[in-house]
Design an enzyme around this catalytic site. Structure first.
Site, PDB file in Angstrom:
ATOM      1  N   CYS A   2       0.797  -1.216   0.000  1.00  0.00           N
ATOM      2  CA  CYS A   2       0.000   0.000   0.000  1.00  0.00           C
ATOM      3  C   CYS A   2       0.837   1.277   0.000  1.00  0.00           C
ATOM      4  O   CYS A   2       0.284   2.364   0.056  1.00  0.00           O
ATOM      5  CB  CYS A   2      -0.980  -0.003   1.168  1.00  0.00           C
ATOM      6  SG  CYS A   2      -0.182  -0.287   2.723  1.00  0.00           S
TER       7      CYS A   2
ATOM      8  N   CYS B 148       1.457  -5.626   6.959  1.00  0.00           N
ATOM      9  CA  CYS B 148       2.016  -4.475   7.676  1.00  0.00           C
ATOM     10  C   CYS B 148       3.048  -4.934   8.703  1.00  0.00           C
ATOM     11  O   CYS B 148       4.012  -4.226   8.994  1.00  0.00           O
ATOM     12  CB  CYS B 148       0.931  -3.694   8.397  1.00  0.00           C
ATOM     13  SG  CYS B 148      -0.529  -3.432   7.402  1.00  0.00           S
TER      14      CYS B 148
HETATM   15  S1  FES Z   1      -2.476  -1.346   5.370  1.00  0.00           S
HETATM   16 FE1  FES Z   1      -1.117   0.178   4.716  1.00  0.00          FE
HETATM   17  S2  FES Z   1       0.369   0.173   6.300  1.00  0.00           S
HETATM   18 FE2  FES Z   1      -1.049  -1.269   6.990  1.00  0.00          FE
END
Ligand code: FES
Ligand SMILES: Cc1ncc(COP(=O)(O)O)c(C=O)c1O
Lengths: 385, 139
Positions: free
Chosen positions: B33, B102
């Site tokens: 992301c 993450c």
């Molecule tokens: S979903 Fe983007 S940093 Fe966790």
């Protein structure tokens, strides 16, 4: 804690006055509107009252209203139900539609239809020249939303419908975010189909309607007992229909008071946020937007983090950040406006509703700048300060 | 969707910041992301004496960064290098499925910081033994 709710574009609570109108239709008048006995007639009466109320609010005829299970079904019905008349062809829509329209268009694409997703400008407004140029001999339908659910930008739908009609093409608009907030008249807009949803306008979830102009022929997408003049089978959701009718009636009656009040609160939160936080921008059109929508992009920090911090303070908002979406994709609307994943990352949306007060806006303006400061201190991208 | 422990680390992150005269720095970008995490460490006698982090990301990214700093302080480099992404997620009482990626960031950034420390001190040859799976720094 008394929750401050700034997420009305996601859903609204049922207005107690609406609920009071619906209540008898759960346990007292529970008849099936298809039956001709007394309880059935009582239910039928309620369904037709709801239909008349919705028609009245949209400037339509009762016969032009089809009840559905919500905005998603109304949008599916408009695109897929209309497409059924043809063996194939071309559809025009915009790059910023709600998934209910966008995925219906993609579904048709997989069935062999061609689809043009018309681009938008940096404010989210469709490029009218690109739209006009997209029409082809085999274009069957154009669908552009009346207002965007993320950034609140209003589209020039009357003009877009006129252009479609000049080409002999039918026009649908998703008015889910507009119904109850701004006046809607299907004749002034000149649209052939228009979708609305109950739970965005203080009626319950699971009820919606599609306006289908007399003479516009569509096929059903749900098959069964032939309810709703054969267009939408399934036993009528009588309390829901009463609810959406009552909710629209109420919203229209109060619009002249609610609208300027929300616009004033929105303008206050926008102006104060832009003035007190640096490197913030307003997403969407400053003027040509939904009364209750304030959408920002805040640099160097991430939307889910802002959302959770505000949640900790008892404030509910939403974000178009990739991290805040289940799919980990940034908002397609913000990307279509020409911004990058970073701007989408830092996006925060407040959508105000009728129960919000100026004190709540003041509370947000008090707690939000320290949250931004806290998160920026934690951000490896933020060098200043 | 988040456990109470995740929310606690998110709301009260430990060891936020940047060590001015750090002995090693690790920064990594999230390919899923696009988020960014940076860890800086202070090393004494081959032990992590201090660690600070900065994170641009979601609640899970902040919480995993925060708990990693707690997990490594006082640990030897080898011990710190053994802390896996899975261990980080487990220490937080689990993460939602779509947030597991993450947790990769925090452990990876820590490993890169250790690698950076070793390289700076002419011990690049030890990277392979201390870090069983060396990570390449990105952005
Ligand atoms: S979903 Fe983007 S940093 Fe966790
Ligand atoms: C613009 C728009 N269209 C369609 C929908 C879908 O409506 P519903 O939730 O009633 O299916 C929504 C709300 O999610 C919306 O904002």
């Amino acid at each position: 804690m008394n929750y401050v709710y700034f997420d009305h574009a996601a859903t609204t609570g049922v207005d107690p006055r609406v609920f009071a109108r619906m209540e008898p239709y759960f346990s007292e008048f529970y008849g099936n509107a298809s039956e001709i006995h007394g309880p059935g007639r009582k239910a039928r009466e309620a369904v037709e009252w709801g239909r008349a109320a919705v028609a009245q609010a949209l400037g339509a005829n009762e016969k032009e209203i089809v009840f559905t299970s919500g905005g998603t079904e109304a949008d599916n019905m408009a695109l897929i139900g209309y497409a059924q008349r043809f063996s194939g062809g071309h559809i025009i829509t915009s790059a910023v539609e709600h998934p209910a329209v966008m995925e219906s268009a993609r579904f048709l694409q997989r069935q062999g239809w061609d689809v043009t997703f018309v681009p938008v400008d940096q404010y989210g407004a469709v490029d009218v020249d690109a739209y006009r140029a997209a029409f082809r001999d085999d274009t069957r339908l154009a669908s552009v939303m009346l207002a965007n659910n993320v950034v609140g930008t209003l589209q020039p739908v009357a003009e877009l419908a006129r252009i479609a009609h000049d080409q002999g093409v039918a026009f649908h608009t998703d008015a889910v975010q507009v119904a109850g907030s701004l006046p809607i008249d299907v004749d002034e807009l000149g649209v052939d189909m228009l979708s609305i949803s109950g739970h965005k306008i203080y009626a319950p979830k699971g009820i919606g309607a599609l306006y289908v102009r007399k003479g516009t022929r569509i096929g059903p997408i749900l098959h069964g007992g032939g309810h709703e003049r054969r267009l939408r089978s399934g036993t009528e959701n009588v309390p829901g229909i009463v609810g959406i009718g009552a909710a629209l009636e109420l919203a229209v009656a109060e619009m002249s008071a609610t609208r300027p009040r929300l616009e004033q609160l929105r303008d206050k939160v926008v102006a104060a946020t832009l003035a007190t936080i640096d490197e913030v921008q307003l997403l969407g059109d400053a003027v040509n937007r939904l009364p209750g929508n304030a959408c920002f992009s805040i640099r160097y920090i991430e939307g889910e983090s802002m959302l959770l911090q505000l949640d900790g303070k008892g404030i509910a908002v939403s974000s178009g950040s990739a991290c805040a979406s289940g799919s980990l994709e940034p908002s397609h609307v913000i990307l279509a406006m020409g911004f990058g994943a970073e701007e989408a990352h830092g996006s925060l949306r407040l959508t105000l509703g009728r129960e919000n007060t100026e004190a709540e806006i003041d509370y947000f303006l008090e707690v939000f700048p320290p949250i931004v400061e806290h998160l920026r201190k934690m951000s490896p991208l933020y060098v200043k300060g | 969707m988040y456990t109470d422990l995740v929310m606690d680390h998110f709301a009260n992150p430990r060891n936020v910041g940047e060590i001015e005269d750090a002995d090693g720095v690790g920064q990594i970008g999230n390919p899923v992301c696009g988020d960014v995490m940076r860890m800086s460490i202070k090393v004494e006698d081959d032990r992590i004496a201090d660690v600070k982090f900065k994170t641009f990301g979601c609640g899970a990214a902040v919480a995993t960064s925060s708990i990693v700093t707690e997990m490594v302080i006082g640990k030897t480099l080898s011990e710190a290098a053994e802390i896996s992404n899975k261990a980080v997620a487990e220490a937080l009482g689990g993460l939602p499925a779509n947030k597991m990626h993450c947790s990769n960031l925090a452990a990876d950034a820590m490993h890169i910081a250790i690698e950076d420390y070793l390289t700076r001190n002419g011990r690049a040859d030890e990277v392979a033994t201390i870090l069983k799976s060396p990570k390449k720094a990105s952005s």
